[in-house]
Scaffold this motif. Structure first.
Motif, PDB file in Angstrom:
ATOM      1  N   ALA A   1      10.733  20.563   3.842  1.00 44.40           N
ATOM      2  CA  ALA A   1      12.061  20.007   3.561  1.00 44.40           C
ATOM      3  C   ALA A   1      12.279  18.662   4.230  1.00 44.40           C
ATOM      4  O   ALA A   1      13.016  17.817   3.719  1.00 44.40           O
ATOM      5  N   ASP A   2      11.617  18.425   5.371  1.00 45.73           N
ATOM      6  CA  ASP A   2      11.786  17.150   6.078  1.00 45.73           C
ATOM      7  C   ASP A   2      10.824  16.082   5.586  1.00 45.73           C
ATOM      8  O   ASP A   2      10.697  15.029   6.192  1.00 45.73           O
ATOM      9  N   ASP A   3      10.124  16.327   4.473  1.00 46.23           N
ATOM     10  CA  ASP A   3       9.200  15.386   3.824  1.00 46.23           C
ATOM     11  C   ASP A   3       7.829  15.347   4.488  1.00 46.23           C
ATOM     12  O   ASP A   3       6.983  14.541   4.106  1.00 46.23           O
TER      13      ASP A   3
ATOM     14  N   PRO B   1       0.286   5.297   4.339  1.00 48.50           N
ATOM     15  CA  PRO B   1       0.126   5.864   5.684  1.00 48.50           C
ATOM     16  C   PRO B   1       0.958   7.110   5.950  1.00 48.50           C
ATOM     17  O   PRO B   1       0.662   7.861   6.885  1.00 48.50           O
ATOM     18  N   THR B   2       1.999   7.360   5.150  1.00 52.31           N
ATOM     19  CA  THR B   2       2.837   8.539   5.382  1.00 52.31           C
ATOM     20  C   THR B   2       2.196   9.825   4.881  1.00 52.31           C
ATOM     21  O   THR B   2       2.682  10.916   5.191  1.00 52.31           O
ATOM     22  N   MET B   3       1.121   9.711   4.128  1.00 54.72           N
ATOM     23  CA  MET B   3       0.477  10.895   3.580  1.00 54.72           C
ATOM     24  C   MET B   3      -0.671  11.355   4.478  1.00 54.72           C
ATOM     25  O   MET B   3      -1.197  10.584   5.288  1.00 54.72           O
TER      26      MET B   3
ATOM     27  N   GLY C   1       0.789  -1.227   0.000  1.00 55.45           N
ATOM     28  CA  GLY C   1       0.000   0.000   0.000  1.00 55.45           C
ATOM     29  C   GLY C   1       0.814   1.266   0.000  1.00 55.45           C
ATOM     30  O   GLY C   1       0.284   2.346   0.299  1.00 55.45           O
ATOM     31  N   GLY C   2       2.109   1.179  -0.359  1.00 49.65           N
ATOM     32  CA  GLY C   2       2.930   2.371  -0.476  1.00 49.65           C
ATOM     33  C   GLY C   2       2.814   2.996  -1.852  1.00 49.65           C
ATOM     34  O   GLY C   2       1.920   2.646  -2.642  1.00 49.65           O
ATOM     35  N   PHE C   3       3.723   3.906  -2.158  1.00 53.98           N
ATOM     36  CA  PHE C   3       3.672   4.606  -3.439  1.00 53.98           C
ATOM     37  C   PHE C   3       3.716   3.639  -4.615  1.00 53.98           C
ATOM     38  O   PHE C   3       2.943   3.754  -5.566  1.00 53.98           O
TER      39      PHE C   3
ATOM     40  N   ALA D   1      -5.077  13.345   1.463  1.00 52.05           N
ATOM     41  CA  ALA D   1      -4.394  12.738   0.324  1.00 52.05           C
ATOM     42  C   ALA D   1      -4.795  11.271   0.179  1.00 52.05           C
ATOM     43  O   ALA D   1      -5.032  10.795  -0.933  1.00 52.05           O
ATOM     44  N   ARG D   2      -4.872  10.573   1.293  1.00 55.36           N
ATOM     45  CA  ARG D   2      -5.260   9.149   1.232  1.00 55.36           C
ATOM     46  C   ARG D   2      -6.681   9.005   0.701  1.00 55.36           C
ATOM     47  O   ARG D   2      -6.966   8.087  -0.078  1.00 55.36           O
TER      48      ARG D   2
END
Length: 400
Positions: A349-351, A192-194, A162-164, A198-199
């Protein structure tokens, strides 16, 4: 009067992926005339092709027929290319042992070495290599394309991850094969990082393409024609595409270099090996043992600026100059949903995400332009070193 001959300086770049290509081009493109006469650079790579790994989901879906670019069309003409695989790096003798297809193994000397061996697909799920197709490797993506084409209409194609990469693969396959059933299985939440908005947008876009999404559906085993979930449930899978995590090659570990628990070369904030400063790392196969690199992740967006920084570090060593610590930041996270939709998340900058984003057709166009620039700009470094812009990293506390 006889002048003392000047010893040549041999630079070896191990790997010609995104990091290795940019490192070689920036280094050679930055040399003065006097340095050009002294410095010899050899790129050692398993093939004479540059591999566009960020295109593998397109390759698997059948959108494109190849993800290969002849290396001599993008690499600096002064670089020597040795097709082979580095088996051992010896920092004491400053040599690498190289195996070559159909030929005897040779030893190559180096004064400075750029370690840019990249990453490969992880086969952590039992049966993934035997009964699935690992999307993170070229042969896996090509084999997936063949299997999907043979499966015909009505096939159930399961994408694990389920990642990019998993999202892009599911969207691309669903768009190219609308008569197949595409199922995306994630062991947790989708990307999950978004941020939640966005999800939700990505979920909506995938469903428009007909993708069936199963979140918190961890696959623990892959068998012929089916996948087994952690709860014991069995799901049919005519084709199983594995788009999970990546892992580093064992070269640094087997060579006795300082590595992290997952086998990546440990480097300082200047990208020098912790116990081998003339080995400079770049790309997926390194981990920065300094807070300046805490925010960095595997991927093209990091490999390219790390390649540029590696070149600058080697140049500083050759010139006897001070080596500056890295400063690498992010600007955006880019995901395609087939050829007609995309999602561009603007980030700090740190994502970490900002609220700004682009979607739909504009997002797709931006994503495609980013993919094209990921090859075109590193190639431009041959004549314009520094052409690839590196956003500054996040602000850090003063280093003691």
């Amino acid at each position: 009067m006889n002048s003392t001959p000047v010893e040549p300086i041999q630079v070896v770049v191990v790997g010609a992926g995104y990091a290795g290509l940019l490192a070689a081009n920036r280094l050679l493109g930055s040399l003065s005339d006097a340095e050009t006469r002294r410095v010899r650079l050899t790129v050692i790579n398993p093939t004479d092709q540059f591999v566009e790994r960020i295109r593998f989901h397109e390759l698997a879906a059948g959108t494109r027929q190849s993800a290969l670019v002849p290396l001599d069309t993008v690499l600096h003409p002064a670089a020597d290319v040795l097709v082979g695989r580095v088996e051992v790096i010896d920092p004491d003798t400053r040599t690498v042992q190289v195996s070559r297809p159909g030929r005897s193994e040779i030893s190559v000397h180096w004064d400075h070495l750029v370690y840019a061996v990249g990453s490969k697909a992880s086969a952590a799920i039992p049966g993934s290599r035997e009964n699935g197709f690992l999307l993170g490797d070229l042969d896996g993506a090509q084999a997936a394309a063949d299997a999907i084409r043979r499966s015909g209409d009505g096939a159930r194609i399961v994408v694990i991850g389920g990642g990019f990469t998993g999202v892009e693969a599911a969207g691309e396959i669903a768009e190219q094969h609308p008569r197949s059933s595409v199922v995306l299985m994630c062991d947790g939440a989708l990307v999950p990082t978004m941020r939640p908005a966005a999800r939700r947008s990505l979920t909506k876009g995938l469903r428009k393409l007909g993708v069936e999404i199963h979140e918190r559906a961890a696959v623990t085993w892959i068998e012929p024609g089916k996948v087994v979930l952690s709860n014991g449930q069995v799901e049919k899978a005519d084709v199983c595409v594995v788009a999970t995590s990546f892992t580093a090659p064992d070269l640094a570990r087997t060579s006795g270099l300082a590595v992290s628990a997952d086998g990546r070369l440990r480097v300082d904030a200047e990208l020098r090996g912790l116990d081998t400063p003339r080995i400079v790392g770049a790309g997926d196969a390194i981990v920065v043992s300094d807070p300046l690199g805490d925010h960095l992740r595997m991927g093209c967006a990091v490999a390219l600026p790390l390649g540029g920084k590696a070149a600058e570090t080697v140049l500083a060593q050759i010139r006897g100059e001070e080596v500056k610590p890295l400063s690498i930041g992010f600007q955006a996270q880019c995901i395609s949903l087939g050829r007609k939709r995309g999602y561009i998340q603007i980030v700090h900058a740190d994502d970490s995400p900002r609220r700004l984003h682009l979607g739909g057709r504009l997002g797709a166009r931006v994503k495609e332009s980013v993919c094209k620039m990921s090859v075109a700009i590193p190639a431009k470094e041959r004549v314009k070193p520094g052409a690839y812009p590196t956003p500054k990293g996040p602000k850090q506390k003063i280093r003691s």
